[in-house]
Motif scaffolding. Sequence first.
Motif, PDB file in Angstrom:
ATOM      1  N   LEU A   1      -1.864  -2.057   8.910  1.00 32.50           N
ATOM      2  CA  LEU A   1      -3.084  -2.708   8.511  1.00 32.50           C
ATOM      3  C   LEU A   1      -3.250  -4.067   9.173  1.00 32.50           C
ATOM      4  N   GLU A   2      -2.166  -4.562   9.774  1.00 30.53           N
ATOM      5  CA  GLU A   2      -2.268  -5.814  10.514  1.00 30.53           C
ATOM      6  C   GLU A   2      -3.114  -5.639  11.774  1.00 30.53           C
ATOM      7  N   ILE A  28       4.221  12.943  17.237  1.00 25.30           N
ATOM      8  CA  ILE A  28       4.819  12.049  16.246  1.00 25.30           C
ATOM      9  C   ILE A  28       5.988  12.787  15.594  1.00 25.30           C
ATOM     10  N   ALA A  29       7.184  12.255  15.785  1.00 22.72           N
ATOM     11  CA  ALA A  29       8.377  12.903  15.252  1.00 22.72           C
ATOM     12  C   ALA A  29       8.589  12.602  13.777  1.00 22.72           C
ATOM     13  N   ASP A  30       8.232  11.375  13.352  1.00 24.41           N
ATOM     14  CA  ASP A  30       8.515  10.960  11.986  1.00 24.41           C
ATOM     15  C   ASP A  30       7.565   9.832  11.617  1.00 24.41           C
ATOM     16  N   ALA A  31       7.127   9.799  10.363  1.00 26.50           N
ATOM     17  CA  ALA A  31       6.237   8.728   9.909  1.00 26.50           C
ATOM     18  C   ALA A  31       6.442   8.482   8.421  1.00 26.50           C
ATOM     19  N   VAL A  32       6.180   7.249   7.994  1.00 28.28           N
ATOM     20  CA  VAL A  32       6.270   6.884   6.585  1.00 28.28           C
ATOM     21  C   VAL A  32       5.042   6.068   6.194  1.00 28.28           C
ATOM     22  N   VAL A  33       4.771   6.051   4.886  1.00 26.87           N
ATOM     23  CA  VAL A  33       3.741   5.206   4.301  1.00 26.87           C
ATOM     24  C   VAL A  33       4.476   4.175   3.464  1.00 26.87           C
ATOM     25  N   VAL A  34       4.132   2.897   3.645  1.00 31.36           N
ATOM     26  CA  VAL A  34       4.758   1.831   2.867  1.00 31.36           C
ATOM     27  C   VAL A  34       3.723   1.311   1.869  1.00 31.36           C
ATOM     28  N   ILE A  35       4.069   1.357   0.590  1.00 35.97           N
ATOM     29  CA  ILE A  35       3.190   0.917  -0.493  1.00 35.97           C
ATOM     30  C   ILE A  35       3.673  -0.433  -1.009  1.00 35.97           C
ATOM     31  N   ASP A  36       2.760  -1.381  -1.137  1.00 36.55           N
ATOM     32  CA  ASP A  36       3.065  -2.722  -1.662  1.00 36.55           C
ATOM     33  C   ASP A  36       4.211  -3.407  -0.925  1.00 36.55           C
ATOM     34  N   SER A  37       4.338  -3.140   0.357  1.00 37.30           N
ATOM     35  CA  SER A  37       5.350  -3.761   1.220  1.00 37.30           C
ATOM     36  C   SER A  37       6.783  -3.492   0.781  1.00 37.30           C
TER      37      SER A  37
END
Length: 178
Positions: A1-2, A28-37
């Motif tokens: 989001l930066e 894309i081999a791998d991905a994550v979602v980060v919630i609230d840092s």
Amino acid sequence: LELSNGVTALLGEQELEEGHYTQVRIVIADAVVVIDSTTSYPLTIPSGTLKFVRGFDIVADEETELVMDFDAARSVNKTGNKDNYKLKPTIRLVNKVETGSIAGTVTNPENLPVAYAIAGTDTVTTSYVKGNGEFTLGFLEAGTYEVSIADTLGLTYSAPGTSVTVGEQTDLGEITLQ
């Protein structure tokens, strides 16, 4: 989001032979979602590949800069009642030299407004308004857009018929959400 409000990061560089290209694919081999840092969750990418079907030309001795405008708010979807996230990508591919932008400053940005550039019925791009009220809807092809801004309290602003010219920024000035 930066990477919003016209801010970009280099994804890669490649010398290509002169000619017309019809698509770009990213694996894309791998991905994550980060919630609230703080908390990470796996992000499911159905095919493991992002495919952009949009032609572009490579001209000898000229640099071509393609911008992949990823709309995170529309692309990352929570599925079911658990913390499962799936990527349904909403990404535009544009040649940077063929674009302009729209900018402005929201005078009352305290309730997390989001700005939208809309062409017809299609939301082309969105941008979170910064804490200081500034926003940029970047990498828009020449044309006419409706700019819509809404915050979490339901305060809004609309500017239909906002023109974008290649290589220029259309400044909407100061905007007060009502």
